[in-house]
Design a protein around this motif. Sequence first.
Motif, PDB file in Angstrom:
ATOM      1  N   GLU A  62       0.836  -1.193   0.000  1.00 58.90           N
ATOM      2  CA  GLU A  62       0.000   0.000   0.000  1.00 58.90           C
ATOM      3  C   GLU A  62       0.874   1.248   0.000  1.00 58.90           C
ATOM      4  OE1 GLU A  62      -1.112   1.200   4.503  1.00 58.90           O
ATOM      5  OE2 GLU A  62      -2.197  -0.559   3.756  1.00 58.90           O
ATOM      6  N   THR A  64       0.362   5.844   0.183  1.00 55.66           N
ATOM      7  CA  THR A  64      -0.509   7.006   0.281  1.00 55.66           C
ATOM      8  C   THR A  64       0.071   8.120  -0.583  1.00 55.66           C
ATOM      9  OG1 THR A  64      -1.189   6.414   2.529  1.00 55.66           O
ATOM     10  CG2 THR A  64      -1.542   8.691   1.832  1.00 55.66           C
ATOM     11  N   THR A  99     -10.446  16.010  -0.811  1.00 61.03           N
ATOM     12  CA  THR A  99      -9.521  14.901  -0.586  1.00 61.03           C
ATOM     13  C   THR A  99      -8.148  15.428  -0.200  1.00 61.03           C
ATOM     14  OG1 THR A  99     -10.688  13.512  -2.184  1.00 61.03           O
ATOM     15  CG2 THR A  99      -8.433  12.887  -1.639  1.00 61.03           C
ATOM     16  N   THR A 101      -5.488  13.002   0.759  1.00 56.83           N
ATOM     17  CA  THR A 101      -4.567  11.985   0.250  1.00 56.83           C
ATOM     18  C   THR A 101      -5.379  10.895  -0.441  1.00 56.83           C
ATOM     19  OG1 THR A 101      -4.612  10.729   2.330  1.00 56.83           O
ATOM     20  CG2 THR A 101      -2.838  12.372   2.059  1.00 56.83           C
ATOM     21  N   LYS A 103      -5.215   6.677  -0.902  1.00 55.56           N
ATOM     22  CA  LYS A 103      -4.581   5.441  -0.462  1.00 55.56           C
ATOM     23  C   LYS A 103      -4.804   4.359  -1.505  1.00 55.56           C
ATOM     24  CE  LYS A 103      -4.467   2.092   3.342  1.00 55.56           C
ATOM     25  NZ  LYS A 103      -5.043   1.713   4.657  1.00 55.56           N
ATOM     26  N   CYS A 104      -3.712   3.762  -1.984  1.00 52.87           N
ATOM     27  CA  CYS A 104      -3.785   2.688  -2.975  1.00 52.87           C
ATOM     28  C   CYS A 104      -3.261   1.397  -2.362  1.00 52.87           C
ATOM     29  CB  CYS A 104      -2.963   3.051  -4.205  1.00 52.87           C
ATOM     30  SG  CYS A 104      -3.585   4.479  -5.111  1.00 52.87           S
ATOM     31  N   THR A 105      -3.937   0.295  -2.660  1.00 49.78           N
ATOM     32  CA  THR A 105      -3.568  -0.993  -2.077  1.00 49.78           C
ATOM     33  C   THR A 105      -3.496  -2.070  -3.152  1.00 49.78           C
ATOM     34  OG1 THR A 105      -5.891  -1.499  -1.599  1.00 49.78           O
ATOM     35  CG2 THR A 105      -4.615  -0.443   0.147  1.00 49.78           C
ATOM     36  N   CYS A 130      -7.944   2.080  -5.127  1.00 50.69           N
ATOM     37  CA  CYS A 130      -7.522   3.375  -4.584  1.00 50.69           C
ATOM     38  C   CYS A 130      -8.760   4.115  -4.081  1.00 50.69           C
ATOM     39  CB  CYS A 130      -6.813   4.226  -5.642  1.00 50.69           C
ATOM     40  SG  CYS A 130      -5.231   3.570  -6.202  1.00 50.69           S
ATOM     41  N   GLN A 133      -8.999   9.920   0.891  1.00 48.45           N
ATOM     42  CA  GLN A 133      -8.988  10.081   2.337  1.00 48.45           C
ATOM     43  C   GLN A 133      -8.990  11.571   2.685  1.00 48.45           C
ATOM     44  OE1 GLN A 133      -5.454   7.735   3.376  1.00 48.45           O
ATOM     45  NE2 GLN A 133      -6.793   6.112   4.116  1.00 48.45           N
TER      46      GLN A 133
END
Length: 251
Positions: A62, A64, A99, A101, A103-105, A130, A133
């Motif tokens: 992950e 950010t 938004t 940030t 977050k991608c996982t 994604c 946040q």
Amino acid sequence: MTRTQRAGVAAIALGLAAAALLHGRLSAPPVYDGIVVPPEPYRWESPPPNLRAGNKPPQSGEATLPVLNGQVAGGGVQTTDNQVVIYFGPGTFKAPAGTQTVKCTIAPDPNPPPAPPGVDIRGNVYRIGCVAQPGGAPVTLASTYHLTLRFPPGAFKEIQVNDGSAWRALTTLRSPGGDPYASVNAPGFAEYAATAPSGATAPGESIFTVLGRYAPFYGILAFVIIFGIIAVVQEIRRRQRRTPTPKTRRR
């Protein structure tokens, strides 16, 4: 610094470089021509019966990404075992207002969608997503992003994507030199997997092909070892020449 001392320093530097190649993590899979470091065994989510004993579970990844002036910065995300790497260029996707940030996982899916008829999934299925946040709202893709996927030994044809409706084959670029990696321009946040036609077998490799793939790496490693031994021998001889011979007493 003498010539011998310079040789010793050079040997140490080359030795450290070799150690980094052997034990360090690559920032991205080797999807390019160059020195090939033999990778560790593939990590299976659901290993074949003959590989269960020594299998290590696949890892996730992950990252950010910051949002500056409403624009999501580019960046990369990879699993900690380097089996999947994705890269977003600046402006790849848009985030909702407010938004801070994104977050991608990347995560292996333990219960992936079944493969389409006539196709075998090779290795793990990975879910990529994604979200914005705070809040967790979805982000919108403005263009494709780069995805590199490692596949296990055996047959391989292409990477396919499943967006929740069906599997679809993507134009796939395989890494040169026989490295077990392939890349695509990923069209969305979805699930991705390496695939091959059912019953397909990998083309055979001769011993000369395998040796040719890893010869540059082991050649450099052998050079470093030999160079280091020569430097040590020269240093020992230099010290022996500088050691004064004890004088004998006259009676």
